[in-house]
Design a protein around this motif. Sequence first.
Motif, PDB file in Angstrom:
ATOM      1  N   VAL A 181      -7.373 -14.388   7.803  1.00 43.31           N
ATOM      2  CA  VAL A 181      -7.414 -15.615   7.013  1.00 43.31           C
ATOM      3  C   VAL A 181      -8.702 -16.350   7.353  1.00 43.31           C
ATOM      4  CG1 VAL A 181      -6.268 -17.796   6.496  1.00 43.31           C
ATOM      5  CG2 VAL A 181      -4.891 -15.785   7.096  1.00 43.31           C
ATOM      6  N   MET A 182      -9.493 -16.670   6.325  1.00 44.20           N
ATOM      7  CA  MET A 182     -10.734 -17.426   6.551  1.00 44.20           C
ATOM      8  C   MET A 182     -11.093 -18.189   5.293  1.00 44.20           C
ATOM      9  SD  MET A 182     -13.596 -14.430   6.560  1.00 44.20           S
ATOM     10  CE  MET A 182     -12.759 -13.043   7.259  1.00 44.20           C
ATOM     11  N   GLY A 183     -12.137 -18.987   5.378  1.00 45.01           N
ATOM     12  CA  GLY A 183     -12.549 -19.783   4.232  1.00 45.01           C
ATOM     13  C   GLY A 183     -12.873 -18.901   3.032  1.00 45.01           C
ATOM     14  N   ALA A 184     -12.516 -19.384   1.821  1.00 40.73           N
ATOM     15  CA  ALA A 184     -12.799 -18.618   0.604  1.00 40.73           C
ATOM     16  C   ALA A 184     -14.303 -18.410   0.480  1.00 40.73           C
ATOM     17  CB  ALA A 184     -12.260 -19.356  -0.611  1.00 40.73           C
ATOM     18  N   GLY A 185     -14.709 -17.194   0.131  1.00 42.11           N
ATOM     19  CA  GLY A 185     -16.125 -16.914  -0.084  1.00 42.11           C
ATOM     20  C   GLY A 185     -16.888 -16.553   1.177  1.00 42.11           C
ATOM     21  N   VAL A 186     -16.227 -16.617   2.337  1.00 42.10           N
ATOM     22  CA  VAL A 186     -16.910 -16.255   3.578  1.00 42.10           C
ATOM     23  C   VAL A 186     -17.114 -14.743   3.616  1.00 42.10           C
ATOM     24  CG1 VAL A 186     -16.607 -16.054   6.087  1.00 42.10           C
ATOM     25  CG2 VAL A 186     -16.069 -18.207   4.937  1.00 42.10           C
ATOM     26  N   SER A 187     -18.328 -14.326   3.977  1.00 42.20           N
ATOM     27  CA  SER A 187     -18.607 -12.891   4.124  1.00 42.20           C
ATOM     28  C   SER A 187     -19.829 -12.727   5.008  1.00 42.20           C
ATOM     29  CB  SER A 187     -18.880 -12.252   2.760  1.00 42.20           C
ATOM     30  OG  SER A 187     -20.110 -12.727   2.231  1.00 42.20           O
ATOM     31  N   LYS A 188     -20.011 -11.511   5.493  1.00 39.35           N
ATOM     32  CA  LYS A 188     -21.234 -11.224   6.237  1.00 39.35           C
ATOM     33  C   LYS A 188     -22.452 -11.515   5.355  1.00 39.35           C
ATOM     34  CE  LYS A 188     -19.766  -7.655   9.550  1.00 39.35           C
ATOM     35  NZ  LYS A 188     -20.059  -6.299  10.079  1.00 39.35           N
ATOM     36  N   GLY A 189     -22.347 -11.156   4.064  1.00 44.70           N
ATOM     37  CA  GLY A 189     -23.480 -11.327   3.154  1.00 44.70           C
ATOM     38  C   GLY A 189     -23.884 -12.778   2.990  1.00 44.70           C
TER      39      GLY A 189
END
Length: 274
Positions: A181-189
């Motif tokens: 579970v993490m913030g929407a839109g969070v990614s390595k990119g």
Amino acid sequence: MPYLDNSLLIFTDLDGSLLDHDDYSWKPAQGWLTRLAEHQVPVVITTSKTAAEVTALQQALNLTDVPFIAENGAVIALPESWGDHLAWPRKVFGAEYGEIRKIIDALRLRYDFECRGFGDVDAAQVADWTGLQPDEARLAMAREGSEPLVWFGDERDLKRFEGYLNQEGLMLTRGGRFWHVMGAGVSKGQAVQWLAGEYRRLRGHPMVTIGLGDGPNDLSMLEAVDHAVVIRGHHDQPMPLANEQHDRVFRTTLYGPQGWKQGLDHFIHKSGQA
Ligand SMILES: [Mg+2]
């Protein structure tokens, strides 16, 4: 083709990429690490691990005075020398860990969802789930921007849980045996893009980026960089990239740090080098 100079910026996954899948060695990559350090090329660790887990490893790799990306892009740790930066010492995307925990707790209380996160259990339980030693498990539990959880309920409830998380600006992703579970839109990119922008601003000139990764959670990073090294992985998941151009993407035939070396040998122009 990128040159070995101060316009180069490298982002790398750890497990199965810079580090060997089985024994965590990076020996085949050491020659390149030394050369990159000599030319002041930042090598930014970009991993699903927590900042607490990465810190010792970053020192062992001698990647000092460089930021790193933790928790799959939820957290960027900035070094001492970036002390004047507004985000120092941490840039957290999405939601802080305490906020994520509060939302999970509230949803569970209200709807009786059956799940356990790292924040619900002790180090012995996390060690049991992950195969880590208890002291390593404690580092993995030092979360700042994402929560891994084990789901004990059914698929239908999982879908409902995901829907409620989305309403709170959070998202659910799958990673091995855990849901994250993490913030929407969070990614390595996304984290790579932010950090590349900061480097451009601080150095006052454009940067050429190379990314290296072996797993599906590296795809957003590999899309975000100028040159992508897809390291041969110990898995059979497809690694599709939107822009497969020959001068942009290189797929290694070798695994782990051997593949890492093969990728940089392929992309970095070494002529004129001492
Ligand atoms: Mg990996």
